[in-house]
Scaffold this motif. Sequence first.
Motif, PDB file in Angstrom:
ATOM      1  N   THR A  59      44.138  -7.639  61.316  1.00  0.00           N
ATOM      2  CA  THR A  59      43.073  -7.848  60.328  1.00  0.00           C
ATOM      3  C   THR A  59      41.699  -7.656  60.962  1.00  0.00           C
ATOM      4  O   THR A  59      40.827  -6.998  60.395  1.00  0.00           O
ATOM      5  CB  THR A  59      43.173  -9.256  59.714  1.00  0.00           C
ATOM      6  N   LEU A  84      39.054  -4.696  59.958  1.00  0.00           N
ATOM      7  CA  LEU A  84      37.707  -5.045  59.508  1.00  0.00           C
ATOM      8  C   LEU A  84      36.643  -4.473  60.436  1.00  0.00           C
ATOM      9  O   LEU A  84      35.573  -4.048  59.985  1.00  0.00           O
ATOM     10  CB  LEU A  84      37.564  -6.568  59.408  1.00  0.00           C
ATOM     11  N   ILE A 114      36.241  -0.864  59.451  1.00  0.00           N
ATOM     12  CA  ILE A 114      35.608  -0.746  58.133  1.00  0.00           C
ATOM     13  C   ILE A 114      34.111  -1.049  58.214  1.00  0.00           C
ATOM     14  O   ILE A 114      33.278  -0.297  57.689  1.00  0.00           O
ATOM     15  CB  ILE A 114      36.293  -1.690  57.116  1.00  0.00           C
ATOM     16  N   ILE A 115      33.762  -2.156  58.885  1.00  0.00           N
ATOM     17  CA  ILE A 115      32.352  -2.556  59.007  1.00  0.00           C
ATOM     18  C   ILE A 115      31.571  -1.523  59.824  1.00  0.00           C
ATOM     19  O   ILE A 115      30.426  -1.186  59.494  1.00  0.00           O
ATOM     20  CB  ILE A 115      32.242  -3.957  59.642  1.00  0.00           C
ATOM     21  N   ARG A 166      33.398  -9.475  54.279  1.00  0.00           N
ATOM     22  CA  ARG A 166      34.108  -8.795  55.384  1.00  0.00           C
ATOM     23  C   ARG A 166      33.564  -9.257  56.740  1.00  0.00           C
ATOM     24  O   ARG A 166      34.335  -9.456  57.689  1.00  0.00           O
ATOM     25  CB  ARG A 166      33.957  -7.275  55.260  1.00  0.00           C
ATOM     26  N   THR A 167      32.249  -9.426  56.825  1.00  0.00           N
ATOM     27  CA  THR A 167      31.637  -9.867  58.087  1.00  0.00           C
ATOM     28  C   THR A 167      32.106 -11.267  58.439  1.00  0.00           C
ATOM     29  O   THR A 167      32.484 -11.548  59.586  1.00  0.00           O
ATOM     30  CB  THR A 167      30.099  -9.837  57.975  1.00  0.00           C
ATOM     31  N   PHE A 179      35.744 -11.219  59.450  1.00  0.00           N
ATOM     32  CA  PHE A 179      35.933 -10.596  60.764  1.00  0.00           C
ATOM     33  C   PHE A 179      35.702 -11.617  61.877  1.00  0.00           C
ATOM     34  O   PHE A 179      36.507 -11.732  62.812  1.00  0.00           O
ATOM     35  CB  PHE A 179      34.971  -9.416  60.948  1.00  0.00           C
ATOM     36  N   VAL A 191      43.059  -7.906  54.026  1.00  0.00           N
ATOM     37  CA  VAL A 191      41.840  -7.106  53.872  1.00  0.00           C
ATOM     38  C   VAL A 191      41.647  -6.655  52.428  1.00  0.00           C
ATOM     39  O   VAL A 191      40.584  -6.877  51.834  1.00  0.00           O
ATOM     40  CB  VAL A 191      41.883  -5.876  54.814  1.00  0.00           C
ATOM     41  N   GLN A 247      41.296  -9.629  49.925  1.00  0.00           N
ATOM     42  CA  GLN A 247      39.985 -10.260  50.063  1.00  0.00           C
ATOM     43  C   GLN A 247      38.897  -9.413  49.400  1.00  0.00           C
ATOM     44  O   GLN A 247      38.011  -9.941  48.711  1.00  0.00           O
ATOM     45  CB  GLN A 247      39.655 -10.463  51.551  1.00  0.00           C
ATOM     46  N   SER A 248      38.972  -8.100  49.580  1.00  0.00           N
ATOM     47  CA  SER A 248      37.975  -7.197  48.982  1.00  0.00           C
ATOM     48  C   SER A 248      38.033  -7.250  47.462  1.00  0.00           C
ATOM     49  O   SER A 248      36.993  -7.294  46.789  1.00  0.00           O
ATOM     50  CB  SER A 248      38.212  -5.757  49.465  1.00  0.00           C
TER      51      SER A 248
END
Length: 303
Positions: A48, A52, A55-56, A178-179, A182, A227, A230-231
Motif C-alpha cells: 500500500t 501510494l 501515485i503521489i 492519500r498523503t 501514505f 488504495v 480509500q480513493s
Amino acid sequence: MKSTFVASMKKSLIQLHIAVLLWGFTGVLGKAITLSAPVLVWYRMLLTALLLFFIISYRKQWIKIEKAHLKKMAWVGILMGLHWVAFYAAIKFSNASIALVCLSTASIFTSLLDHLFNKTKRDNIELFLGLLAIVGVYCIYQFQLSFGLGILFGVIAAILSAVFTVINKKVAGIYPARTTVFYEMSIGLLLLTCLMPFAFYATPNTSLIPQEYDWIWLLILSLCCTVWAQSLAVTALSKLSSFTVTLSVNMEPVYGILLAFLFFNENKELHPGFYIGMGLILLTVIIQVIRIIFQHKKEILPN
C-alpha cells in the motif's frame, strides 16, 4: 440542474458502496492468504505504501506535514498496524464471520472512547449499547469455545480500531487522504518491521515468502481494498454528508459475513449461539443508526 445534482449524488452513493463492499472482502482475503497475521499485515502495509508513493509522486502531490500532525499520524499508523494484526489473527484462530462480528462492535467502542479522549458529554444510552454489544460477544464465545482466542483478538481489533479512529479525527481533512494514508502506512510498516523478529521467535515456523496465490490476493488486498477503496470513499465523501457515510460503512461487516458464507461456507461452522450474539450486536448498531437519524433530523429542522 437538479437532474445533474441527483445524478452526481447517485454516482457518489455507488462509489461509496463499492468502497464498503471492497472493505468487506478484506476478511475473505485474510482467510485465503496463507501467511501469518503479522507477515500478512507487513506485506499489506508495504504494498500500500509503495503504491501510494508512486501515485503521489506521479501526480506531484507531495506536501509538507506539520510535526504535531505527523505525530498523530504516527500513532494512527502504529495502532492501525496492530489493529490489522489482531483482526487477521482473529480470522486465523476462528473464521472471517466471527472476526467481522466482533469488529462490528468498534462503532460502540468509538462512541465510548470519544467521550474519554475528547471530553464530550457522557451518553448513558451509548454506554448501555456498549454493554449490550459485549453481551453479544459473550454469547458468541459461550457457544463457540473452540474459537475463544479468535474472539479475543476480534475484540482487541475492535478496540484498537476505535482508538485510532478517535485520534484520526484530529488530522482527517487537513491533508489529502492519500498523503495521510501514505504516512500512516509507512510508520505502521516501520513498527511491524521492528516487531517482526519477535514474531519469528514466538513462531519459528512462520513463512516470510508468500505461497501459491498469496501474491495475487495481497495485491488485490492492497490495490483494491486499500488504495482504490480509500480513493472511492474520499471522492464520495466530497459529495455526501458524513451522516450518509456513517450509515453506509455500517454495512461492511454484513457484506463481509455474506462473502464468507459464499466463498467458505462458514455458516456450516457456526453454532446457533453465533446468530444470537450477532443479533444483539446488530441490534446495538441499528439502535445507534436510528439515534443518528433522529439527531440528523433534529439538526436540519428549523427551530
